[in-house]
Design an enzyme around this catalytic site. Structure first.
Site, PDB file in Angstrom:
ATOM      1  N   ARG A 120     -21.700  30.461   3.041  1.00  0.00           N
ATOM      2  CA  ARG A 120     -22.235  31.699   3.585  1.00  0.00           C
ATOM      3  C   ARG A 120     -21.264  32.844   3.354  1.00  0.00           C
ATOM      4  O   ARG A 120     -20.091  32.653   3.185  1.00  0.00           O
ATOM      5  CB  ARG A 120     -22.472  31.547   5.095  1.00  0.00           C
ATOM      6  CG  ARG A 120     -23.771  30.861   5.415  1.00  0.00           C
ATOM      7  CD  ARG A 120     -23.992  30.832   6.906  1.00  0.00           C
ATOM      8  NE  ARG A 120     -24.323  32.146   7.434  1.00  0.00           N
ATOM      9  CZ  ARG A 120     -23.742  32.698   8.515  1.00  0.00           C
ATOM     10  NH1 ARG A 120     -22.794  32.062   9.152  1.00  0.00           N
ATOM     11  NH2 ARG A 120     -24.111  33.882   8.946  1.00  0.00           N
ATOM     12  N   LYS A 185     -15.092  21.952  11.064  1.00  0.00           N
ATOM     13  CA  LYS A 185     -16.404  22.065  10.412  1.00  0.00           C
ATOM     14  C   LYS A 185     -16.689  20.849   9.535  1.00  0.00           C
ATOM     15  O   LYS A 185     -15.917  20.498   8.653  1.00  0.00           O
ATOM     16  CB  LYS A 185     -16.450  23.350   9.585  1.00  0.00           C
ATOM     17  CG  LYS A 185     -17.803  23.588   8.949  1.00  0.00           C
ATOM     18  CD  LYS A 185     -17.994  25.048   8.624  1.00  0.00           C
ATOM     19  CE  LYS A 185     -19.147  25.230   7.655  1.00  0.00           C
ATOM     20  NZ  LYS A 185     -19.461  26.629   7.405  1.00  0.00           N
ATOM     21  N   ARG A 319     -17.147  33.667  16.343  1.00  0.00           N
ATOM     22  CA  ARG A 319     -15.900  32.924  16.507  1.00  0.00           C
ATOM     23  C   ARG A 319     -15.794  32.485  17.941  1.00  0.00           C
ATOM     24  O   ARG A 319     -15.979  33.295  18.859  1.00  0.00           O
ATOM     25  CB  ARG A 319     -14.713  33.827  16.138  1.00  0.00           C
ATOM     26  CG  ARG A 319     -13.543  33.055  15.565  1.00  0.00           C
ATOM     27  CD  ARG A 319     -12.664  33.994  14.766  1.00  0.00           C
ATOM     28  NE  ARG A 319     -12.081  35.008  15.615  1.00  0.00           N
ATOM     29  CZ  ARG A 319     -10.863  34.941  16.144  1.00  0.00           C
ATOM     30  NH1 ARG A 319     -10.093  33.910  15.895  1.00  0.00           N
ATOM     31  NH2 ARG A 319     -10.401  35.907  16.904  1.00  0.00           N
TER      32      ARG A 319
HETATM   33  C1  BTN Z   1     -21.628  27.432   4.765  1.00  0.00           C
HETATM   34  O1  BTN Z   1     -21.419  26.850   5.827  1.00  0.00           O
HETATM   35  O2  BTN Z   1     -20.899  28.350   4.387  1.00  0.00           O
HETATM   36  C2  BTN Z   1     -22.814  27.007   3.931  1.00  0.00           C
HETATM   37  C3  BTN Z   1     -22.474  25.892   2.990  1.00  0.00           C
HETATM   38  C4  BTN Z   1     -23.639  25.412   2.167  1.00  0.00           C
HETATM   39  C5  BTN Z   1     -23.218  24.464   1.063  1.00  0.00           C
HETATM   40  C6  BTN Z   1     -24.390  23.842   0.371  1.00  0.00           C
HETATM   41  S1  BTN Z   1     -23.925  22.531  -0.710  1.00  0.00           S
HETATM   42  C7  BTN Z   1     -25.541  22.468  -1.364  1.00  0.00           C
HETATM   43  C8  BTN Z   1     -26.001  23.902  -1.497  1.00  0.00           C
HETATM   44  N1  BTN Z   1     -25.590  24.474  -2.765  1.00  0.00           N
HETATM   45  C9  BTN Z   1     -24.732  25.479  -2.605  1.00  0.00           C
HETATM   46  O3  BTN Z   1     -24.224  26.136  -3.545  1.00  0.00           O
HETATM   47  N2  BTN Z   1     -24.474  25.661  -1.298  1.00  0.00           N
HETATM   48  C10 BTN Z   1     -25.251  24.762  -0.473  1.00  0.00           C
END
Ligand code: BTN
Length: 322
Positions: A120, A185, A319
């Site tokens: 994100r 996380k 946060r």
């Molecule tokens: C986050 O918490 O920042 C979101 C992470 C999301 C990761 C997943 S892995 C499969 C899919 N492909 C990506 O490029 N991102 C999501």
């Protein structure tokens, strides 16, 4: 498929294979086999080379297996899926579906490795080969984009349900879509939507779960993280993918019919920020208060001295303050 990935498939069972046999199967010289072995090491796989025996992976590797995942699903879930696509390597499973599968609702994309995994807010999602789960699902909604605000929360709940089914207790949710285990996380959700605000639209739902993150790669993560392996939970990635889909597909149906409301109480049970001091940040500004859970639309409620504030934007970050 690249030669290196062909080699991984042959070595995945952890047994020795001689350089000569591998060379013959790949149609290359023994020296070229050695070059490919180095390539596997670059992917983060430890390869043992023993004179007279050949090569083997230091640890057996469970590759993702579309048939194993499909056959672990109930008929209802199988029917809800259009296809499961599998790749050794992609830039991002989300980007792949956005470019290829978005129009077909119910397409799953899995990769062993992402070279540009997306998190994100422009972050990188560290995605080493064969270590974790990187899964995306395309899904079409008739409700319009404005009704999808709570979608990432529903996905988080489905993930918590799937983890519990596999024996992982105590996973918590941090609005809007982080999954934590014992203060770090474990998994994240990235949803990318397109379409009309009040008509048909589609979402690519991307989920990353840290299963057994190699120490070396974990150093590139810029937040406190954990994986299932660290907690002594030996989860099969195929079982995890199947359990996740099994929870996610009916949850998406329920969400499409009734919105966020049926999930509100369950969210609250897993909400890590409920009744605790938190800070909401947006661009340069930050607002502190107590987390008050979510409303019927999945918006975050913050209790401040000036009253209750409501946040919907995916661009704010939450946060939990100690
Ligand atoms: C986050 O918490 O920042 C979101 C992470 C999301 C990761 C997943 S892995 C499969 C899919 N492909 C990506 O490029 N991102 C999501």
């Amino acid at each position: 498929m690249s030669v290196a990935y062909q080699l991984v498939e042959w070595l995945a069972d952890g047994r020795f294979q001689s350089g000569e046999t591998l060379g013959q199967r790949l149609g290359v010289s023994r020296a070229a086999v050695w070059k490919q072995v180095r390539e596997l090491e670059r992917l983060g796989l430890e390869v043992q080379a023993v004179r007279g025996k050949g090569y083997r992976l230091a640890e057996r590797l469970e590759l993702l297996d579309v048939e194993a995942i499909r056959s672990a699903l109930t008929p209802a879930s199988r029917n809800a899926l259009a296809a499961i696509e599998y790749f050794h390597e992609l830039d991002s499973t989300n980007d792949y579906l956005r470019a290829h599968g978005e129009a077909v609702s119910g397409t799953v994309c899995l990769a062993e490795r992402q070279t540009r995994g997306k998190g994100r807010r422009g972050r990188n999602w560290v995605s080493p080969y064969g270590a974790n789960l990187y899964l995306s699902l395309s899904w079409r909604f008739e409700s319009g984009l404005s009704a999808l605000a709570g979608l990432s929360l529903v996905v988080g709940i489905a993930l918590v349900r799937a983890l519990r089914q596999l024996g992982v207790e105590g996973a918590g949710l941090k609005w809007p879509n982080d999954i934590y285990l014992q203060g770090a996380k474990l998994a994240g959700v990235l949803i990318e939507v397109s379409g009309e605000s009040a008509g048909p639209c589609s979402a690519v739902i991307g989920i990353g779960v840290n299963v057994a993150m190699p120490e070396q790669q974990g150093r590139h993560i810029d937040q406190r993280w954990t994986d299932l392996h660290t907690h002594g939970i030996p989860v099969s990635r195929n079982q995890l993918a199947a359990a996740l889909l099994e929870q996610l597909l009916p949850a998406l149906g329920e969400f499409a019919r009734h919105g966020m409301q049926p999930f509100q109480e369950e969210w609250q049970r897993h909400d890590l920020s409920y009744g605790v001091p938190v800070q909401i940040r947006h661009a340069e500004s930050a607002l502190s208060g107590l987390g008050l859970g979510i409303d019927r639309d999945g918006a975050f409620l913050l209790e401040t001295p000036e009253g209750i504030r409501r946040f919907t934007s995916g661009e704010v970050s939450l946060r939990i303050t100690p």
